[in-house]
Design a protein around this motif. Structure first.
Motif, mmCIF file in Angstrom:
data_model
loop_
_atom_site.group_PDB
_atom_site.id
_atom_site.type_symbol
_atom_site.label_atom_id
_atom_site.label_comp_id
_atom_site.label_asym_id
_atom_site.label_seq_id
_atom_site.Cartn_x
_atom_site.Cartn_y
_atom_site.Cartn_z
ATOM 1 N N ARG A 110 -63.329 2.161 -7.828
ATOM 2 C CA ARG A 110 -62.433 1.015 -7.698
ATOM 3 C C ARG A 110 -62.362 0.647 -6.225
ATOM 4 O O ARG A 110 -62.089 1.499 -5.375
ATOM 5 C CB ARG A 110 -61.034 1.337 -8.235
ATOM 6 C CG ARG A 110 -60.998 1.517 -9.746
ATOM 7 C CD ARG A 110 -59.585 1.604 -10.273
ATOM 8 N NE ARG A 110 -59.541 1.744 -11.711
ATOM 9 C CZ ARG A 110 -59.582 0.716 -12.578
ATOM 10 N NH1 ARG A 110 -59.647 -0.524 -12.106
ATOM 11 N NH2 ARG A 110 -59.549 0.931 -13.876
ATOM 12 N N HIS A 118 -62.866 1.836 -0.122
ATOM 13 C CA HIS A 118 -62.353 2.741 -1.160
ATOM 14 C C HIS A 118 -61.921 4.026 -0.469
ATOM 15 O O HIS A 118 -62.526 5.079 -0.654
ATOM 16 C CB HIS A 118 -63.394 2.998 -2.257
ATOM 17 C CG HIS A 118 -64.801 3.185 -1.770
ATOM 18 N ND1 HIS A 118 -65.215 4.275 -1.040
ATOM 19 C CD2 HIS A 118 -65.882 2.398 -1.905
ATOM 20 C CE1 HIS A 118 -66.500 4.163 -0.754
ATOM 21 N NE2 HIS A 118 -66.933 3.028 -1.257
ATOM 22 N N CYS A 135 -61.474 -2.343 -2.963
ATOM 23 C CA CYS A 135 -60.619 -3.416 -2.474
ATOM 24 C C CYS A 135 -61.444 -4.283 -1.534
ATOM 25 O O CYS A 135 -62.035 -3.777 -0.570
ATOM 26 C CB CYS A 135 -59.413 -2.820 -1.753
ATOM 27 S SG CYS A 135 -58.344 -4.037 -0.950
ATOM 28 N N GLU A 170 -56.211 0.266 -8.796
ATOM 29 C CA GLU A 170 -56.651 -0.712 -7.809
ATOM 30 C C GLU A 170 -57.740 -0.181 -6.877
ATOM 31 O O GLU A 170 -58.680 -0.909 -6.545
ATOM 32 C CB GLU A 170 -55.459 -1.182 -6.962
ATOM 33 C CG GLU A 170 -54.394 -1.920 -7.747
ATOM 34 C CD GLU A 170 -53.307 -2.457 -6.844
ATOM 35 O OE1 GLU A 170 -53.611 -2.874 -5.715
ATOM 36 O OE2 GLU A 170 -52.138 -2.447 -7.271
ATOM 37 N N GLU A 171 -57.625 1.066 -6.439
ATOM 38 C CA GLU A 171 -58.568 1.584 -5.457
ATOM 39 C C GLU A 171 -58.683 3.100 -5.617
ATOM 40 O O GLU A 171 -57.677 3.780 -5.849
ATOM 41 C CB GLU A 171 -58.096 1.237 -4.040
ATOM 42 C CG GLU A 171 -59.052 1.623 -2.934
ATOM 43 C CD GLU A 171 -58.552 1.197 -1.557
ATOM 44 O OE1 GLU A 171 -59.168 1.626 -0.556
ATOM 45 O OE2 GLU A 171 -57.554 0.438 -1.469
ATOM 46 N N HIS A 187 -65.779 -4.267 1.730
ATOM 47 C CA HIS A 187 -64.856 -3.646 0.800
ATOM 48 C C HIS A 187 -64.561 -2.226 1.253
ATOM 49 O O HIS A 187 -65.236 -1.701 2.137
ATOM 50 C CB HIS A 187 -65.443 -3.639 -0.614
ATOM 51 C CG HIS A 187 -66.758 -2.918 -0.695
ATOM 52 N ND1 HIS A 187 -67.941 -3.487 -0.280
ATOM 53 C CD2 HIS A 187 -67.084 -1.671 -1.126
ATOM 54 C CE1 HIS A 187 -68.939 -2.635 -0.454
ATOM 55 N NE2 HIS A 187 -68.436 -1.513 -0.954
#
Length: 276
Positions: free
Chosen positions: A264, A180, A266, A187-188, A178
Motif C-alpha cells: 500500500r 511506503h 501513498c 492506506e500505507e 510515492h
C-alpha cells in the motif's frame, strides 16, 4: 543514511560468491535482501536460506534448483529462464527458510536471489512464466510494463514482495513519486525496498530519485547503470528515468514488519495533478 550508502554502483557489494550481496545488516534495516549469482557454464552455487525466504529468479539463462529442508523434504525445479531481462517474463522458484539450496546451470547464467527475513516456513514451489501477471501501468511518457511475479496478491510468501519493471527508453516510471514508510492501516504499509537495475544496450544509463518524507530521511539522485542498486529505507521514491534509446529494467525487492503482507503506497500530493 547518506546518498553514498543508498546508491551502490556495480561491484560495490561484490564478493567471491556474489556479484551483488545486500542483506539486512549491510543495508542497515531488518528484512529485505538481494543477491546476484553469476554462474559459469557447468557451474553450481550452494547456499543455506537461514531465517529468510528466497526466490530464485533467472536474469539470464536457465538453471536447476535443488532444495533440501531441515526436515528432510526435497524438491527440484528446472527453470527455463530467459535470454535477458528484456526478452520476456521468466519462471522462478520459491525457496523456504531453513533449507539448503543448490543452483546448477549447464550453459551458465545470472540469477537473482530476492529474499526477506520471515517467520513462517512455506512449501517450496515453482512459478511458471505464463502465470506471471503482466500489467501495463501509466500512459504516454510514463508508460511501463510491470511483471508481478511475486506481488502481494499474485504469489504467496510470508513477507517477501518482488516485481520487475521495464521502462521504455525516454520514459519515466515509479511516478508519481510515492512512499511506503509508515504503517497506516488501509492506506500505507511499511516496506524496505531494493532497486536493482539493468539498462539495455552498451553505455546505457538512467536516473533514480529518492527524497525525504521526514527530517533527515533518505535523499539521493543517482545515475544508474547495469548492475547498480539503490536502497530505499524510507522516503518518496521516483521517478526512475530511462535514457532515450535504452530501455531500463529494475527488480524491486520489498519486505517489512507488518502483520499483513501488502503493498500500500501513498503518492506525493505535489506530483499527481495532470498525471494519467
Amino acid at each position: 543514511m547518506t546518498s553514498t550508502d543508498l546508491h551502490l554502483p556495480r561491484g560495490a557489494t561484490a564478493n567471491a560468491r556474489y556479484a551483488v550481496d545486500i542483506g539486512p545488516k549491510a543495508a542497515g534495516w531488518s528484512y529485505s535482501s538481494l543477491r546476484v549469482v553469476e554462474s559459469a557454464p557447468g557451474g553450481s552455487h550452494t547456499f543455506t536460506t537461514g531465517d529468510s525466504e528466497w526466490i530464485v529468479l533467472p536474469l539470464e539463462g536457465g538453471c536447476t534448483v535443488q532444495i533440501e529442508t531441515a526436515t528432510g523434504e526435497q524438491d527440484e525445479f528446472q527453470l527455463l529462464g530467459r535470454d535477458s531481462v528484456f526478452a520476456d517474463v521468466s519462471d522462478f522458484a520459491y525457496v523456504p527458510r531453513d533449507a539448503r539450496v543448490q543452483i546448477a546451470s549447464g550453459a551458465g547464467g545470472r540469477f537473482a536471489l530476492a529474499g526477506a527475513k520471515c517467520e513462517r516456513r512455506l512449501p517450496a514451489r515453482y512459478g511458471p512464466a505464463p502465470e506471471v501477471p503482466v500489467e501495463q501501468r501509466g500512459s504516454g511518457t510514463c508508460a511501463r510494463t510491470v511483471r508481478n511475479f511475486a506481488s502481494a496478491d499474485s504469489f504467496d510468501c510470508d513477507r517477501l514482495i518482488a516485481v520487475e519493471v521495464i521502462t521504455p527508453g525516454g520514459n519515466w516510471s515509479s511516478y508519481p513519486p510515492h512512499k511506503h514508510d509508515e504503517h497506516r492501516p488501509g492506506e500505507e504499509s511499511e516496506l524496505e525496498e531494493i532497486y536493482y537495475f539493468e539498462i539495455d544496450g552498451p553505455n546505457g544509463l538512467g536516473y533514480q530519485r529518492v527524497f525525504p518524507s521526514r527530517a533527515g530521511g533518505a535523499d539521493v539522485l543517482a545515475e544508474v547503470r547495469s548492475g547498480d542498486t539503490v536502497l530505499v529505507p524510507d522516503g518518496w521514491h521516483g521517478p526512475s528515468i530511462a535514457q532515450p534509446g535504452h530501455d531500463m529494467y529494475y527488480l524491486n525487492v520489498m519486505a517489512g514488519p507488518g502483520q499483513t503482507r501488502e503493498w500500500r503506497i501513498c503518492f506525493h500530493p505535489d506530483h499527481t495533478e495532470g498525471y494519467r
